[in-house]
Design an enzyme around this catalytic site. Structure first.
Site, PDB file in Angstrom:
ATOM      1  N   CYS A 170      36.095 -17.720   1.111  1.00 37.71           N
ATOM      2  CA  CYS A 170      35.701 -18.838   1.965  1.00 37.71           C
ATOM      3  C   CYS A 170      36.647 -19.051   3.143  1.00 37.71           C
ATOM      4  O   CYS A 170      36.325 -19.808   4.059  1.00 37.71           O
ATOM      5  CB  CYS A 170      35.599 -20.112   1.133  1.00 37.71           C
ATOM      6  SG  CYS A 170      34.490 -19.930  -0.279  1.00 37.71           S
ATOM      7  N   HIS A 203      27.933 -24.678   3.589  1.00 39.37           N
ATOM      8  CA  HIS A 203      29.061 -23.765   3.430  1.00 39.37           C
ATOM      9  C   HIS A 203      28.597 -22.308   3.390  1.00 39.37           C
ATOM     10  O   HIS A 203      28.535 -21.698   2.325  1.00 39.37           O
ATOM     11  CB  HIS A 203      29.822 -24.135   2.150  1.00 39.37           C
ATOM     12  CG  HIS A 203      30.940 -23.218   1.799  1.00 39.37           C
ATOM     13  ND1 HIS A 203      31.723 -22.574   2.732  1.00 39.37           N
ATOM     14  CD2 HIS A 203      31.411 -22.821   0.578  1.00 39.37           C
ATOM     15  CE1 HIS A 203      32.627 -21.839   2.120  1.00 39.37           C
ATOM     16  NE2 HIS A 203      32.446 -21.965   0.806  1.00 39.37           N
ATOM     17  N   CYS A 263      40.050 -23.880   0.777  1.00 37.61           N
ATOM     18  CA  CYS A 263      40.268 -23.220  -0.511  1.00 37.61           C
ATOM     19  C   CYS A 263      39.394 -21.972  -0.558  1.00 37.61           C
ATOM     20  O   CYS A 263      38.357 -21.897   0.102  1.00 37.61           O
ATOM     21  CB  CYS A 263      39.911 -24.145  -1.666  1.00 37.61           C
ATOM     22  SG  CYS A 263      38.174 -24.643  -1.712  1.00 37.61           S
TER      23      CYS A 263
END
Length: 420
Positions: free
Chosen positions: A87, A375, A406
């Site tokens: 990510c 996301h 994160c």
């Protein structure tokens, strides 16, 4: 103290609208979704370097950065390469570009894209070896073997792209961490509601207008919900731990999302190539942390990175005017900040005997975060950085921002920005 030998800046870029999984953008792959974005960015300035990434792999390409650039019909003499860190992909791409600037390169185009609607399906190693051998010996028999494949022969994106080592999803891991840090359902739902309200308000007042390009299929983010409420969020069933003790739901977790995002990384000479009205901020420093997920939790590395970064510059929480924190889950934001707030935690776990003061909750994600906006794995870093730069641009000179993400594998990446 500055990380780089020369001043390095990040400047707001553009992104596509973020679409819901299986929705308006589901007919794309990561390359086709990125092409109009690369063209829109290149219309503003010619970069000296391109760094791009995607997290969900595809056998159709190995260097997505170059493929996008050439498919977009752009200058083939511009070098382009790819980066990946779950990510944090487009944030780590920005850090990589920053370290390469100077000399013949002053302006880098950085980005990432994910079409989570269309994960590739591959063969297991055993099936691949069997069929490859058959193609060499008897192509007709190999075709028959392909037609007779079973689910056991396939490598599927099972359980929401579960961590390879643990076999558990990010949500599974976060449920465990939420329990350890006593992050309850009500607090998670409250954070999710704020995220949606802030994202919707940002769209309504035009904050996103110059950060998002319209596509034929969609013109604004599909995920933020103006009609959500505490009652609606509370009515949702747990999505991961269904034993009766679960607290993470589809409402307080980031959704499956399709999208692409980009930004600029530049020296002072590179900034001069951009349109004069482009918001920018100095990339003062960055930190990458990794933790043992069995000890600290899979998504808890940002708290380590934030503490180290602040300590290196003699800063306290209150010295940071803006906190742009990736919301993989509402619980992840709340748990990382709970760690930073816990007396003695930075001393005992990070090795820093520093009093960072009171955490300013009212400065976090003023225009919403990933729970509401979405996301798309590789696009989130560029989205967060661009959004933070624009938010910081509206503040006084010297204002600072922390941008934190994160990432799977127990990683956390954090940037320290400052308004010139």
């Amino acid at each position: 103290m500055h990380r780089f030998a020369q001043k390095i800046f990040v400047a707001s870029g553009l992104r596509t609208p973020f679409g819901r999984g299986g929705g308006a953008l589901a007919d794309h792959d990561a390359i086709s979704l990125s092409v109009p974005l690369a063209q829109a960015m290149a219309a503003k300035a010619r970069p000296d370097l391109v760094v791009w990434g995607t997290v969900i792999p595809s056998l159709g390409w190995s260097n997505i950065g170059r493929e996008i650039w050439l498919d977009a019909g752009l200058d083939p003499t511009v070098p382009a390469f790819s980066a990946v860190l779950a990510c944090s992909t487009s944030m780590i791409a920005a850090f990589a570009a920053a370290g390469m600037l100077g000399g013949s390169a002053d302006l880098a185009l950085v980005g990432g894209a994910e079409v989570m609607s269309n994960p590739s399906i591959g063969l297991t190693l055993a099936a691949s070896k069997r069929i490859t051998k058959l193609f060499r010996q008897n192509p007709a028999e190999a075709m028959t073997a392909l037609r007779n494949l079973t689910a056991d022969d396939l490598t599927l994106p099972t359980k929401g792209w579960a961590n390879r080592i643990t076999g558990r999803t990010m949500g599974d891991h976060m449920e465990e961490t939420a329990k350890i840090w006593s992050i309850g359902r009500a607090a998670q739902d409250d954070w999710a509601l704020k995220s949606h309200q802030r994202a919707v308000a940002g769209w309504e007042r035009g904050f996103f207008d110059d950060l998002v390009i319209a596509l034929p299929e969609i013109s604004r983010d599909a995920n933020p919900r103006a009609d959500t409420s505490a009652e609606k969020l509370a009515a949702l069933a747990p999505a991961f731990d269904k034993s009766g003790a679960g607290s993470l739901t589809a409402g307080n977790s980031s959704p499956i999302t399709d999208g692409a995002a980009a930004l600029w990384v530049a020296t002072e000479a590179g900034l001069a190539k951009l349109p004069a009205d482009t918001p920018y901020a100095e990339l003062v420093d960055h930190e990458i942390a990794a933790v043992d997920h069995a000890v600290d939790g899979l998504l808890m590395a940002p708290s380590f990175a934030i503490a180290r970064l602040l300590a290196r510059h003699g800063l306290k929480y209150g010295d940071i005017a803006l906190w742009e924190i990736h919301e993989a889950f509402a619980a992840q934001v709340l748990a990382n900040i709970a760690a930073l707030e816990k007396p003695g935690w930075t001393r005992d776990r990070v090795g820093l005997d520093v009093d960072f003061g009171q955490f300013p909750w009212d400065r976090v994600n003023p225009n919403g975060g990933s729970v509401a906006i979405g996301h798309p794995f590789a696009a989130t870093g560029a989205r967060d950085l661009s959004q933070a730069v624009k938010e910081l641009w509206g503040m006084q000179s010297g204002s600072r921002a922390i941008v934190s993400i994160c990432a799977d594998g127990g990683h956390g990446t954090v940037a320290l920005l400052e308004r010139p």
